[in-house]
Each structure stands twice: as structure tokens, then as C-alpha cells.
Enzyme design. Structure first.
Site, PDB file in Angstrom:
ATOM      1  CB  CYS A   1      -1.404  -0.351   0.837  1.00 55.67           C
ATOM      2  SG  CYS A   1      -2.503   1.617   1.061  1.00 55.67           S
TER       3      CYS A   1
ATOM      4  CG  HIS B   1      -3.472  -3.504   3.171  1.00 54.20           C
ATOM      5  ND1 HIS B   1      -2.725  -2.780   3.591  1.00 54.20           N
ATOM      6  CD2 HIS B   1      -4.106  -3.054   2.035  1.00 54.20           C
ATOM      7  CE1 HIS B   1      -2.473  -2.071   3.796  1.00 54.20           C
ATOM      8  NE2 HIS B   1      -3.464  -1.631   2.587  1.00 54.20           N
TER       9      HIS B   1
ATOM     10  CD  GLU C   1      -0.992  -6.459   5.414  1.00 51.77           C
ATOM     11  OE1 GLU C   1      -1.130  -5.450   5.558  1.00 51.77           O
ATOM     12  OE2 GLU C   1      -0.916  -6.876   3.973  1.00 51.77           O
TER      13      GLU C   1
END
Length: 546
Positions: free
Chosen positions: A379, A517, A519
Site C-alpha cells: 500500500c 494488502h 497479509e
């Protein structure tokens, strides 16, 4: 509605681990071939945590459908297979907002709007909607019993046992049993008072889970059972552990899942926790280690990067490596320079908002590029890498983001509306609105360039990843930056327009930036390919530079 409901409350102190306990129990029940989901009810007045400082509240976890939620939903997704959505997270602010909206529309036919029944009815409606299609819904009530903010939620779940039936409702109370080192004994009195507080609201807990530094003995469990009016076999102990992934195994070992199934008269096979045992084995027996630096500005609270830290740990499990994570404040780099980055085998710059600490991140990105240290920008981390490259390689010396400097000479990062005036384009970009601005939120398609590092890592040409941002790479500068050696390997397409999703630097062992993202899509049993590749690159860098 769900067939059965389990409500989990917390007592004595906050941050006892209700979310992890709920997720772990959900995982064990799921292993018994039950269809399980979870829900978080937060008492704070914010509509969602999207605008709360990560230092106060921890990370904002983004669901596939773009809901900005509590970090506990991240724990839920990492422990069970069901994906969370906006219906799995509600705050007092969100509940009150819905009730007030309905009142303005005249839905209540002139009634005086009150906490009971209007707020409690709305809470119950949300709980029932979240459980549709599932065998069991576990509902975590945020905060601590006794807090004034949580009273409407506790009243709602009390009413549900009457309306749905006590045989379909289970109340679990998670409480602290403090251990006094001076006298070498645990104290049960705080638990007794916490249960007394719950009883005053009209809820008798069916199960008590005692959190402590030490295992709670049979004698102490009997004492708690006697004074809290629960059966001895309904008092369970969860001592502190060095890995949250041991919790499902501890729950199964004590028979909590069997007690729940017996209470609901559910006949299902025993839980198979072989996958969790494999996770624990790999965690205890690494074949090496790497040092990875996370360069951010919310480093005082590790929970600000909870999903990110977890994703690195998951990739460590896959690579059989211990990940030594160093949280480095980017403001420190601005004052002390690159000395903060010594002894790192890889650098990761995560997402964030605002100008504070950005120049420190740009210094770290430059250091990584020049020293050929594996770099992963997520990001904002991708954006600062592009700004650094534009300044120092492309020659756009005043490259910046309009988030930081409105009228910068080279706005290589900007809002879409600042470089593309197509209104239809904005409407088609799946951009969600809040009171402050516009953001791309939730799952978005990304098309990967064949032959790129990203394509090799994913082994796919189209991927779905979650987003949370409002600034984009400015397409006006793309060709010039690409000509300097930075490549774009992932694009999002909207009609005849496209947005940069992934950048790579081919003159580097591993230099990747993603606007999304990744994750949020990593679990201990299924780690994310980008993180697996990144951690492997860190280990290769370490071995090459011994």
C-alpha cells in the site's frame, strides 16, 4: 438463524484474549465437521474502527466485501475456514446509526425510541443474520463485564436465551485468575465478583474459562465452581502460552469442545487437529532464522501490524524459518539515518496514512534498492518505493504524493480524480465512501503480467486481493518511470482504464510493491505466496552475505 449460539464475555480486565479463545474454539468445533462462524460486537460509539488511531485500537482488518473491522476478525479468519464479512462486525455506533436512520424514515410509527426494545432488537437482528446458514455462531462481546457501554449487548444476549431457548444458547465467561508470586497462589475472588456482576445483569455463565500464568488446580476449579454456580467440569483453564496456535490443542486436550457438543446434544466425530500440530512442530523446530524490519509509524503497538506480523510468521513456518521481526519507527530513520537498518535481511514497509515519517520510509526504500536487500512495500510502502525511484532514478526530483504535498511538481501518487476526470470511472472502481473521503475497499481483481516475478509467485494470471486506500499511482508518469527500469506487473482494469497494482524492479533480487494488502489473506495453515517468496529471498540474502 444459526442452530446454536455461543456468547463469549470477558471479566476482571480487558485484553484477556476473548477473540483468540473464540477463534480457537471455533476451529476445534469446525474440525468436528460443524459449520462455524464468528461475530464481534464492540461497545464503542465509532461506526467502525476505520478512523481510530492504530496506536489506540490496533490494526483495521479489511474483509473481502470491504468492511473495516476490528483486528479480532483477522484472528477469526486465521483460525477457521469461513471468511468474515460486514455482517460479522458491529459496534454501538453502527447499531445506533441504523436505529436512528430507521427512525427518520418512520419505521417505528411514532414510537419513543429507547435502548429497550429498539437498540436491543437491532442487536438481536444482527446476531441472527450473522448466523444464517451455520450450525454454530460464536459471538464475542467486546470490553469487560461491568462497563456501561456493553450493557445493551448483554441485555440482548440475555433476551435471546428466552426467545430462542436455553437449549440453543451457551454463555462462556472468560476471566482472569491472577497469580501472586509472593504467596505463590492464584486468587479466585476477582472471578467470583466478575460472575456476580454478570448475574446482576441476568446471565448465568454455563462455562468459565480461567486465564492465568499457571494452570488452575482441581481444588481451585472446585472453589470457583462452588461460588460461581457452575458444574466443576464446566471450569476450564487456559494458562499463558508462547504461541496462540497452541490454544486449539489446549482446548481439545481439556475437552471444552466435547462439553459444548454434549451441552447442545450434538453427535459429531472427534476433532482432527493434525494440521495445528504440524504448525506447532514447525514453529518449535525451525531450520534457520532471518531478521526482517517493519518500517512504520505505529510501532509502539505491535497490534497495529497484527496481520502483517502473522503473515510473516506463517511464511516462516512454510520456509521452516524463525522470523526475528524488528519494528522500526520511520521517524527514527529520519533522525539517525540508515544505522537503524543494519543487520536486516529484508525490509518491509506497510500501509499507513499521513505525512509523518514518510521521508524515513523513503530513505529505507532507497537503502534497500541500492544495497539489493529484499524489499516488500505494501500500500503506502509501494507508493514510497515508487516516489523514491522517481526521484533518484527517473530524475523527477520533486516526486511526491498529493496526500503529503497538494501542489507538488511531480505528483506520481494522487487521487484518481486529480489525474482522471471520468466520473463514470470513479463510480465503476468499486470505491466505497465514508464521511471523510473515498477509498477502494475490499477484494479487487488484479491482472498479472506473464513472465513477471509476481506471475511466477502466484502461478496465476488473475488474482483477488483486499484493498484499503484512496491514493493511486498516477498513470501520467507511468511510462517515464517504466523507461527508467521499474516495471508494472499487476493492473486493475475498469472499462478502458487501468490502475497500478504491483510494481517490480528487475535489477534487484527481490523488490516488489503491492497496492493491496496480501497479509489479510494469510493463515498459519495456508500462508500467502508473496510472503513465502519474500521470506525465502531474505534467507537467500542472508546466506549470500555471510
Amino acid at each position: 438463524m444459526a442452530k446454536y449460539y455461543i456468547f463469549i464475555t470477558g471479566g476482571v480486565v480487558s485484553s484477556l484474549g476473548k477473540g483468540i479463545t473464540a477463534a480457537s474454539l471455533g476451529s476445534v468445533l469446525e474440525s468436528r465437521n460443524l459449520k462455524v462462524t464468528l461475530m464481534k460486537l464492540d461497545p464503542y460509539i465509532n461506526v467502525n474502527p476505520g478512523t481510530i488511531s492504530p496506536i489506540q485500537h490496533g490494526e483495521v482488518f479489511v474483509t473481502e466485501d470491504g468492511a473495516e473491522t476490528d483486528l479480532d476478525l483477522g484472528h477469526y479468519e486465521r483460525f477457521i475456514k469461513t471468511k468474515m464479512s460486514k455482517k460479522n462486525s458491529f459496534t454501538s455506533g453502527k447499531i445506533y446509526s441504523e436505529v436512528l436512520k430507521n427512525e427518520r424514515k418512520g419505521f417505528y410509527l411514532g414510537s419513543t425510541i429507547q435502548v429497550i426494545p429498539h437498540i436491543t432488537n437491532e442487536i438481536k437482528k444482527c446476531i441472527i443474520n450473522a448466523g444464517k446458514g451455520f450450525d454454530i455462531l460464536l459471538v464475542e462481546i467486546g470490553g469487560t463485564v461491568g462497563d456501561i457501554e456493553s450493557l445493551p449487548f448483554l441485555e440482548s444476549i440475555r433476551q435471546m436465551s428466552i426467545e430462542i431457548g436455553k437449549n440453543k444458547i451457551l454463555y462462556i465467561h472468560l476471566t482472569l485468575v491472577p497469580y501472586l508470586k509472593i504467596s505463590k497462589e492464584v486468587k479466585t475472588k476477582p472471578t467470583q465478583h466478575s460472575v456476580k456482576e454478570l448475574l446482576s445483569i441476568g446471565i448465568q455463565p454455563d462455562i468459565l474459562i480461567c486465564r492465568s500464568e499457571k494452570n488452575v488446580s482441581k481444588y481451585e476449579k472446585s472453589k470457583i465452581a462452588l461460588f460461581c454456580n457452575v458444574p466443576k467440569q464446566a471450569v476450564f483453564s487456559l494458562k499463558n502460552t508462547n504461541s496462540i496456535y497452541k490454544i486449539p490443542i489446549l482446548i481439545k486436550k481439556q475437552g471444552l469442545d466435547s462439553y459444548v457438543c454434549d451441552r447442545f446434544c450434538i453427535k459429531r466425530p472427534e476433532a482432527d487437529l493434525s494440521k495445528w500440530k504440524e504448525v506447532i512442530y514447525k514453529q518449535k523446530n525451525p531450520l534457520g532464522n532471518v531478521n526482517i524490519g517493519i518500517i512504520g509509524k505505529y510501532t509502539e503497538l505491535p497490534d497495529s501490524y497484527r496481520s502483517l506480523i502473522s503473515a510473516l510468521e506463517h511464511a516462516g513456518l512454510k520456509n521452516r524459518l524463525m522470523i526475528n521481526i524488528q519494528l522500526i519507527n520511520s521517524k527514527k530513520i529520519e533522525s539517525l539515518g540508515i544505522s537503524c537498518l543494519k543487520n536486516l535481511h529484508a525490509i518491509l514497509i506497510p500501509g499507513g496514512f499521513g505525512y509523518r515519517g514518510v521521508e524515513g520510509k523513503i530513505i529505507a526504500a532507497k537503502y534497500s534498492r541500492e544495497k539489493k536487500i529484499p524489499y516488500f512495500g505494501i500500500c503506502l510502502g509501494m507508493q514510497v518505493a515508487l516516489i523514491e525511484f522517481a526521484r533518484n532514478v527517473t530524475g523527477l526530483s520533486e516526486a511526491n504524493s498529493t496526500e503529503f504535498i497538494n501542489n507538488c511538481k511531480h505528483p506520481v501518487i494522487a487521487k484518481i480524480s486529480e489525474w482522471n476526470k471520468s466520473i463514470n470511472y470513479l463510480n465503476k472502481s468499486n470505491i466505497s465512501s465514508n464521511n471523510y473521503s473515498t477509498m477502494r475497499l475490499g477484494n479487487q481483481k488484479c491482472h498479472l503480467t506473464k513472465g513477471s516475478l509476481a506471475f511466477k509467485i502466484y502461478n496465476n494470471s488473475i488474482i483477488l486481493e483486499r484493498h484499503r486506500h484512496r491514493y493511486e499511482v498516477n498513470n501520467i508518469f507511468i511510462e517515464k518511470i517504466k523507461f527508467s527500469g521499474l516495471s508494472v506487473s499487476g493492473w486493475a482494469y475498469y472499462d478502458n482504464h487501468k490502475l497500478v497494482e504491483i510494481i517490480e524492479y528487475s535489477n534487484h533480487p527481490w523488490f516488489v510493491g503491492s497496492q493491496f494488502h496480501p497479509e489479510f489473506n494469510s493463515t498459519p495453515r495456508n500462508s500467502h505466496p508473496l510472503f513465502i517468496s519474500f521470506v525465502k529471498a531474505a534467507f537467500d540474502f542472508k546466506n549470500k552475505n555471510i
